[in-house]
Design a protein around this motif. Structure first.
Motif, PDB file in Angstrom:
ATOM      1  N   GLN A   1      -5.292 -90.622 -65.644  1.00  0.00           N
ATOM      2  CA  GLN A   1      -4.049 -91.388 -65.600  1.00  0.00           C
ATOM      3  C   GLN A   1      -3.451 -91.341 -64.197  1.00  0.00           C
ATOM      4  O   GLN A   1      -3.685 -90.389 -63.432  1.00  0.00           O
ATOM      5  N   ALA A   2      -2.674 -92.343 -63.888  1.00  0.00           N
ATOM      6  CA  ALA A   2      -1.984 -92.365 -62.611  1.00  0.00           C
ATOM      7  C   ALA A   2      -1.172 -91.086 -62.439  1.00  0.00           C
ATOM      8  O   ALA A   2      -0.529 -90.612 -63.385  1.00  0.00           O
ATOM      9  N   GLY A   3      -1.231 -90.539 -61.243  1.00  0.00           N
ATOM     10  CA  GLY A   3      -0.562 -89.286 -60.953  1.00  0.00           C
ATOM     11  C   GLY A   3      -1.431 -88.060 -61.166  1.00  0.00           C
ATOM     12  O   GLY A   3      -1.052 -86.954 -60.766  1.00  0.00           O
ATOM     13  N   GLY A   4      -2.570 -88.259 -61.779  1.00  0.00           N
ATOM     14  CA  GLY A   4      -3.469 -87.151 -62.059  1.00  0.00           C
ATOM     15  C   GLY A   4      -4.359 -86.811 -60.877  1.00  0.00           C
ATOM     16  O   GLY A   4      -4.220 -87.360 -59.775  1.00  0.00           O
ATOM     17  N   SER A   5      -5.284 -85.887 -61.143  1.00  0.00           N
ATOM     18  CA  SER A   5      -6.171 -85.383 -60.090  1.00  0.00           C
ATOM     19  C   SER A   5      -7.616 -85.370 -60.565  1.00  0.00           C
ATOM     20  O   SER A   5      -7.895 -85.255 -61.773  1.00  0.00           O
ATOM     21  N   LEU A   6      -8.509 -85.458 -59.613  1.00  0.00           N
ATOM     22  CA  LEU A   6      -9.943 -85.304 -59.847  1.00  0.00           C
ATOM     23  C   LEU A   6     -10.550 -84.655 -58.616  1.00  0.00           C
ATOM     24  O   LEU A   6     -10.037 -84.826 -57.504  1.00  0.00           O
ATOM     25  N   ARG A   7     -11.651 -83.943 -58.824  1.00  0.00           N
ATOM     26  CA  ARG A   7     -12.393 -83.422 -57.689  1.00  0.00           C
ATOM     27  C   ARG A   7     -13.827 -83.923 -57.756  1.00  0.00           C
ATOM     28  O   ARG A   7     -14.519 -83.690 -58.748  1.00  0.00           O
ATOM     29  N   LEU A   8     -14.240 -84.592 -56.724  1.00  0.00           N
ATOM     30  CA  LEU A   8     -15.615 -85.051 -56.606  1.00  0.00           C
ATOM     31  C   LEU A   8     -16.419 -84.039 -55.796  1.00  0.00           C
ATOM     32  O   LEU A   8     -15.901 -83.414 -54.868  1.00  0.00           O
ATOM     33  N   SER A   9     -17.689 -83.913 -56.175  1.00  0.00           N
ATOM     34  CA  SER A   9     -18.600 -83.039 -55.445  1.00  0.00           C
ATOM     35  C   SER A   9     -19.811 -83.842 -55.000  1.00  0.00           C
ATOM     36  O   SER A   9     -20.229 -84.789 -55.674  1.00  0.00           O
ATOM     37  N   CYS A  10     -20.363 -83.439 -53.887  1.00  0.00           N
ATOM     38  CA  CYS A  10     -21.581 -84.072 -53.370  1.00  0.00           C
ATOM     39  C   CYS A  10     -22.474 -82.948 -52.861  1.00  0.00           C
ATOM     40  O   CYS A  10     -22.135 -82.277 -51.877  1.00  0.00           O
ATOM     41  N   THR A  11     -23.588 -82.737 -53.545  1.00  0.00           N
ATOM     42  CA  THR A  11     -24.496 -81.657 -53.190  1.00  0.00           C
ATOM     43  C   THR A  11     -25.705 -82.217 -52.452  1.00  0.00           C
ATOM     44  O   THR A  11     -26.315 -83.205 -52.881  1.00  0.00           O
ATOM     45  N   VAL A  12     -26.019 -81.563 -51.362  1.00  0.00           N
ATOM     46  CA  VAL A  12     -27.085 -82.020 -50.475  1.00  0.00           C
ATOM     47  C   VAL A  12     -28.322 -81.148 -50.646  1.00  0.00           C
ATOM     48  O   VAL A  12     -28.221 -79.922 -50.715  1.00  0.00           O
ATOM     49  N   SER A  13     -29.481 -81.784 -50.674  1.00  0.00           N
ATOM     50  CA  SER A  13     -30.740 -81.058 -50.698  1.00  0.00           C
ATOM     51  C   SER A  13     -31.728 -81.728 -49.758  1.00  0.00           C
ATOM     52  O   SER A  13     -31.585 -82.902 -49.418  1.00  0.00           O
ATOM     53  N   GLY A  14     -32.695 -80.952 -49.331  1.00  0.00           N
ATOM     54  CA  GLY A  14     -33.766 -81.520 -48.526  1.00  0.00           C
ATOM     55  C   GLY A  14     -33.447 -81.711 -47.065  1.00  0.00           C
ATOM     56  O   GLY A  14     -34.227 -82.325 -46.346  1.00  0.00           O
ATOM     57  N   GLY A  15     -32.320 -81.211 -46.620  1.00  0.00           N
ATOM     58  CA  GLY A  15     -31.972 -81.388 -45.221  1.00  0.00           C
ATOM     59  C   GLY A  15     -31.295 -80.148 -44.672  1.00  0.00           C
ATOM     60  O   GLY A  15     -31.206 -79.130 -45.355  1.00  0.00           O
ATOM     61  N   THR A  16     -30.829 -80.239 -43.453  1.00  0.00           N
ATOM     62  CA  THR A  16     -30.111 -79.141 -42.825  1.00  0.00           C
ATOM     63  C   THR A  16     -28.624 -79.429 -42.916  1.00  0.00           C
ATOM     64  O   THR A  16     -28.062 -80.191 -42.111  1.00  0.00           O
ATOM     65  N   PHE A  17     -27.995 -78.825 -43.908  1.00  0.00           N
ATOM     66  CA  PHE A  17     -26.599 -79.160 -44.214  1.00  0.00           C
ATOM     67  C   PHE A  17     -25.697 -78.934 -43.010  1.00  0.00           C
ATOM     68  O   PHE A  17     -24.790 -79.726 -42.757  1.00  0.00           O
ATOM     69  N   SER A  18     -25.968 -77.891 -42.267  1.00  0.00           N
ATOM     70  CA  SER A  18     -25.098 -77.562 -41.138  1.00  0.00           C
ATOM     71  C   SER A  18     -25.144 -78.618 -40.039  1.00  0.00           C
ATOM     72  O   SER A  18     -24.248 -78.679 -39.194  1.00  0.00           O
ATOM     73  N   GLY A  19     -26.158 -79.439 -40.049  1.00  0.00           N
ATOM     74  CA  GLY A  19     -26.279 -80.487 -39.033  1.00  0.00           C
ATOM     75  C   GLY A  19     -25.736 -81.829 -39.456  1.00  0.00           C
ATOM     76  O   GLY A  19     -25.702 -82.784 -38.661  1.00  0.00           O
ATOM     77  N   LEU A  20     -25.279 -81.925 -40.687  1.00  0.00           N
ATOM     78  CA  LEU A  20     -24.872 -83.202 -41.246  1.00  0.00           C
ATOM     79  C   LEU A  20     -23.363 -83.405 -41.190  1.00  0.00           C
ATOM     80  O   LEU A  20     -22.606 -82.543 -41.634  1.00  0.00           O
ATOM     81  N   ALA A  21     -22.958 -84.547 -40.683  1.00  0.00           N
ATOM     82  CA  ALA A  21     -21.590 -85.002 -40.863  1.00  0.00           C
ATOM     83  C   ALA A  21     -21.524 -85.668 -42.235  1.00  0.00           C
ATOM     84  O   ALA A  21     -22.430 -86.415 -42.610  1.00  0.00           O
ATOM     85  N   MET A  22     -20.475 -85.383 -42.978  1.00  0.00           N
ATOM     86  CA  MET A  22     -20.358 -85.858 -44.354  1.00  0.00           C
ATOM     87  C   MET A  22     -19.146 -86.762 -44.478  1.00  0.00           C
ATOM     88  O   MET A  22     -18.077 -86.479 -43.914  1.00  0.00           O
ATOM     89  N   VAL A  23     -19.305 -87.806 -45.241  1.00  0.00           N
ATOM     90  CA  VAL A  23     -18.226 -88.783 -45.370  1.00  0.00           C
ATOM     91  C   VAL A  23     -18.160 -89.288 -46.809  1.00  0.00           C
ATOM     92  O   VAL A  23     -19.156 -89.253 -47.536  1.00  0.00           O
ATOM     93  N   TRP A  24     -16.990 -89.712 -47.201  1.00  0.00           N
ATOM     94  CA  TRP A  24     -16.783 -90.376 -48.484  1.00  0.00           C
ATOM     95  C   TRP A  24     -16.359 -91.826 -48.225  1.00  0.00           C
ATOM     96  O   TRP A  24     -15.472 -92.082 -47.394  1.00  0.00           O
ATOM     97  N   PHE A  25     -16.999 -92.723 -48.970  1.00  0.00           N
ATOM     98  CA  PHE A  25     -16.604 -94.123 -48.999  1.00  0.00           C
ATOM     99  C   PHE A  25     -16.289 -94.491 -50.447  1.00  0.00           C
ATOM    100  O   PHE A  25     -16.633 -93.764 -51.373  1.00  0.00           O
ATOM    101  N   ARG A  26     -15.661 -95.617 -50.615  1.00  0.00           N
ATOM    102  CA  ARG A  26     -15.448 -96.138 -51.966  1.00  0.00           C
ATOM    103  C   ARG A  26     -15.550 -97.653 -51.947  1.00  0.00           C
ATOM    104  O   ARG A  26     -15.342 -98.289 -50.910  1.00  0.00           O
ATOM    105  N   GLN A  27     -15.874 -98.187 -53.091  1.00  0.00           N
ATOM    106  CA  GLN A  27     -15.967 -99.642 -53.220  1.00  0.00           C
ATOM    107  C   GLN A  27     -15.405-100.052 -54.570  1.00  0.00           C
ATOM    108  O   GLN A  27     -15.938 -99.652 -55.615  1.00  0.00           O
TER     109      GLN A  27
END
Length: 123
Positions: free
Chosen positions: A13-39
């Motif tokens: 509902q409007a006013g509420g909260s959610l937490r999204l997660s994005c788990t990375v595999s197969g790469g070097t996480f420390s070298g990755l810039a991470m971004v969120w987009f939406r459509q």
């Protein structure tokens, strides 16, 4: 091959909260810039937030500044998007993306994408 898997979307509902997660595999996480987009339906993809490789000050779109927080956990190879005070206009499919090097707010610069997770905010 870098793979990204998102989770945490849903209906809230409007006013509420959610937490999204994005788990990375197969790469070097420390070298990755991470971004969120939406459509949203009928709209172009929109930059939401970015966090650099070093977790320096994240960057946010003006539309979410003060309501969303992005962070990364190197121990879990995971980046989070904490969304609060959600509005109906936040309804969209949210995607995380990654690239080696510096982050960009343009989706064209990202090599790796998650499958997307739906966030629906009811009024």
């Amino acid at each position: 091959q870098v793979q990204l898997v998102e989770s945490g979307g849903g209906l809230v509902q409007a006013g509420g909260s959610l937490r999204l997660s994005c788990t990375v595999s197969g790469g070097t996480f420390s070298g990755l810039a991470m971004v969120w987009f939406r459509q949203a339906p009928g709209k172009e993809r929109e930059f939401v937030s970015a966090v650099s490789r070093t977790s320096s000050t994240p960057r946010y779109a003006d539309s979410v500044k003060g309501r969303f927080t992005t962070s990364r956990d190197s121990a879990k190879n995971t980046v989070y998007l904490q969304m609060s005070s959600l509005k109906p206009e936040d309804t969209a499919v949210y995607y995380c993306a990654a690239k080696y090097g510096l982050y960009s707010t343009s989706g064209r610069n990202y090599d790796y994408w998650g499958q997307g997770t739906q966030v629906t905010v009811s009024s």
